[in-house]
Scaffold this motif. Sequence first.
Motif, PDB file in Angstrom:
ATOM      1  N   ARG A 156       1.113  -3.841  -7.890  1.00 35.41           N
ATOM      2  CA  ARG A 156       0.764  -3.517  -6.492  1.00 35.41           C
ATOM      3  C   ARG A 156      -0.618  -4.233  -5.989  1.00 35.41           C
ATOM      4  O   ARG A 156      -1.791  -3.994  -6.636  1.00 35.41           O
ATOM      5  N   LEU A 157      -0.670  -4.993  -5.099  1.00 32.10           N
ATOM      6  CA  LEU A 157      -1.630  -5.462  -4.494  1.00 32.10           C
ATOM      7  C   LEU A 157      -2.264  -4.585  -3.362  1.00 32.10           C
ATOM      8  O   LEU A 157      -1.478  -4.302  -2.580  1.00 32.10           O
ATOM      9  N   LEU A 158      -3.513  -4.335  -3.468  1.00 32.02           N
ATOM     10  CA  LEU A 158      -4.028  -2.843  -2.481  1.00 32.02           C
ATOM     11  C   LEU A 158      -5.215  -3.476  -1.774  1.00 32.02           C
ATOM     12  O   LEU A 158      -6.322  -4.074  -2.259  1.00 32.02           O
ATOM     13  N   PHE A 159      -5.127  -3.260  -0.686  1.00 35.88           N
ATOM     14  CA  PHE A 159      -6.207  -3.567   0.378  1.00 35.88           C
ATOM     15  C   PHE A 159      -6.824  -2.356   0.955  1.00 35.88           C
ATOM     16  O   PHE A 159      -6.062  -1.516   1.488  1.00 35.88           O
ATOM     17  N   TRP A 160      -8.118  -2.060   0.555  1.00 37.79           N
ATOM     18  CA  TRP A 160      -8.756  -0.672   0.934  1.00 37.79           C
ATOM     19  C   TRP A 160      -8.634  -0.451   2.414  1.00 37.79           C
ATOM     20  O   TRP A 160      -8.585   0.580   3.029  1.00 37.79           O
ATOM     21  N   SER A 161      -8.947  -1.278   3.091  1.00 32.35           N
ATOM     22  CA  SER A 161      -8.755  -1.149   4.767  1.00 32.35           C
ATOM     23  C   SER A 161      -7.677  -1.948   5.228  1.00 32.35           C
ATOM     24  O   SER A 161      -7.403  -2.227   6.536  1.00 32.35           O
ATOM     25  N   GLY A 162      -6.489  -2.118   4.672  1.00 33.01           N
ATOM     26  CA  GLY A 162      -5.286  -2.676   4.922  1.00 33.01           C
ATOM     27  C   GLY A 162      -4.560  -2.166   6.067  1.00 33.01           C
ATOM     28  O   GLY A 162      -3.757  -2.864   6.804  1.00 33.01           O
ATOM     29  N   ALA A 163      -4.513  -0.869   6.401  1.00 29.56           N
ATOM     30  CA  ALA A 163      -3.787  -0.054   7.214  1.00 29.56           C
ATOM     31  C   ALA A 163      -4.286  -0.733   8.513  1.00 29.56           C
ATOM     32  O   ALA A 163      -3.573  -0.499   9.504  1.00 29.56           O
ATOM     33  N   SER A 164      -5.358  -1.123   8.763  1.00 23.17           N
ATOM     34  CA  SER A 164      -6.294  -1.697  10.074  1.00 23.17           C
ATOM     35  C   SER A 164      -5.717  -3.061  10.284  1.00 23.17           C
ATOM     36  O   SER A 164      -6.083  -3.657  11.359  1.00 23.17           O
ATOM     37  N   PHE A 165      -5.058  -3.753   9.212  1.00 17.80           N
ATOM     38  CA  PHE A 165      -4.694  -5.183   9.587  1.00 17.80           C
ATOM     39  C   PHE A 165      -3.825  -5.369  10.373  1.00 17.80           C
ATOM     40  O   PHE A 165      -3.415  -6.689  10.866  1.00 17.80           O
ATOM     41  N   GLU A 166      -2.900  -4.369  10.742  1.00 19.01           N
ATOM     42  CA  GLU A 166      -1.705  -4.607  11.576  1.00 19.01           C
ATOM     43  C   GLU A 166      -0.763  -5.607  11.050  1.00 19.01           C
ATOM     44  O   GLU A 166      -0.477  -6.517  11.465  1.00 19.01           O
TER      45      GLU A 166
END
Length: 130
Positions: A63-73
Amino acid sequence: MHPDIQKYNNNQIGENYLICSLLSEIIMENFPEAENKIWYAHPVWFLEGNPIVGYHKLKDCVRLLFWSGASFEEKELKIGSGKFKDASKRYTDVSQINREEVVRWLEKAKVIQWDYKNIVKRKGVLVRLK
């Protein structure tokens, strides 16, 4: 790259090794200014002490995870559950990794950040930095 991240990658087997190696290569090429280390047993890259991107081996994928990724749209990123702003992409085969897609996400990660570094001090409340 931090030697511990290389060791983490080398400890993976088969396809997971290939996935981890390619992800670390893409991240290092496109995020050279970030501090990187093993954090809570998996590779993570930070800006000014704030976790930005990382990956880890799960039972059936990497799994590649971005801590703020939910805001990337980005529809390709699966938004995490709960109050955090994380989003991730899971890989079971190295051929599933789209380099341009990961680079785009990394560019967004540099300019869209939530303050995870101070989340304990703020008693679980996330504040947007950028």
